[in-house]
Design an enzyme around this catalytic site. Sequence first.
Site, mmCIF file in Angstrom:
data_model
loop_
_atom_site.group_PDB
_atom_site.id
_atom_site.type_symbol
_atom_site.label_atom_id
_atom_site.label_comp_id
_atom_site.label_asym_id
_atom_site.label_seq_id
_atom_site.Cartn_x
_atom_site.Cartn_y
_atom_site.Cartn_z
ATOM 1 N N LYS A 2 -0.317 34.357 -41.158
ATOM 2 C CA LYS A 2 -0.802 34.970 -42.391
ATOM 3 C C LYS A 2 -2.235 34.518 -42.658
ATOM 4 C CE LYS A 2 1.122 31.270 -45.285
ATOM 5 N NZ LYS A 2 2.032 30.917 -46.388
ATOM 6 N N MET A 36 -25.329 31.313 -52.199
ATOM 7 C CA MET A 36 -24.438 32.308 -51.619
ATOM 8 C C MET A 36 -24.493 32.320 -50.104
ATOM 9 S SD MET A 36 -24.154 36.427 -52.271
ATOM 10 C CE MET A 36 -23.692 36.210 -53.988
ATOM 11 N N TYR A 57 -31.071 26.090 -56.804
ATOM 12 C CA TYR A 57 -30.799 26.662 -58.127
ATOM 13 C C TYR A 57 -30.590 25.579 -59.174
ATOM 14 C CZ TYR A 57 -30.148 31.285 -56.023
ATOM 15 O OH TYR A 57 -30.336 32.474 -55.375
ATOM 16 N N ARG A 110 9.464 28.907 -56.186
ATOM 17 C CA ARG A 110 8.350 29.818 -55.977
ATOM 18 C C ARG A 110 8.885 31.225 -55.737
ATOM 19 N NH1 ARG A 110 4.126 28.231 -51.269
ATOM 20 N NH2 ARG A 110 5.871 28.983 -49.984
#
Length: 369
Positions: free
Chosen positions: A38, A313, A264, A136
């Site tokens: 998965k 990013m 930043y 779950r």
Amino acid sequence: MSKVAETVLEIDLGALRHNYEYLKSTLHPGTKFVAVVKAFAYGHDATKIAPFLEKLGVDYFAVAYTSEGIELREAGIQTPVLVLHPQSVHFDSLIDHSLEPCIYSDHIMSRFLEITNARGLRDYPIHLKFNTGLNRLGFGEDEAEKVFTVISGKHSVKVASIFSHLAAPEDPDEDRFTRSQINAFRRMTEMFENIAGYRPLLHQSNTSGILCHPEAQFDMVRSGIGLYGYGNDETKNRHLRPIGTLKTVISQIHRLEKGDSLGYNRAFIAEKPTLTATLPLGHADGIGRPYGNGKGYVRINGKYAPIIGNVCMDMIMVDITDIDCREGDEVVVYGKNPSAEEFAATAGTISYELITAISRRVKRVYIGG
């Protein structure tokens, strides 16, 4: 391993083979093996990983969602595929691609029975999921008799397996709880055999269960993270080899003077003359902002370079003041040293989150196959 000229995830299929063979060697004779692929095979690309494992002889594949199973079929996978968390809206597609659903609730069970009856199917394989303490997904033990009675009276489906999931098998402090889960699972599966008159495959162990609780192997086991090189325990990890190495290169080197800022929000202010390297990967590639400002690090020419400033990013910046390196030099983000576990720990997370987050825009390169 080869030198790189861009950001790549280098995937060692020889290490994957080693991990599979090691995990198989810990099993009782005849125990079947489910390879969990998965989440893009934990970030390594299921359409490449699954065919390799199929050739090695795995008995089942497991994915989370129907769309992942369809990808495997489109990649040519013939081995049975268990869909662990199907949604009823996808049941027709699931059947069309010969995928096998986990049945975990009354809603899912009734809807799947409706569809298999309407399509005139017989003995379609399903897998019953029971909750033994993880809380779950899955039917409760108090629902077992009702579920077994309903299913055993239907000809459109047949139970291929009954399974559950251990909550903390790697934690010796939770051994009592783990034993209670195993015992609950045994009670329910014995009940099914009495009601239905046959025994499906039984499985409860994940990678940690395989390595820590051989008494819970039953007929089949499931391994995800272990195949990719991690065992949730330092002593177990010695036997496994991480298959993925995330590499990049130095794009540019800057010199900061005392008082200069970087990145930043001016998150890094140089306290002394500092050399920095800008690397072409960032949070869009899976290296999240928590790794910035000194928490994460990479290796350049065998030395550690801390990540400084905020992760961007598409870029991160590292301190190379004490490292002899040049633009174009290779950088190791994680692999053998540091491992994904070690790198993830710097940001307070785990290897699972890190390796499954690596963006598909990062090129995958396969070696050792």
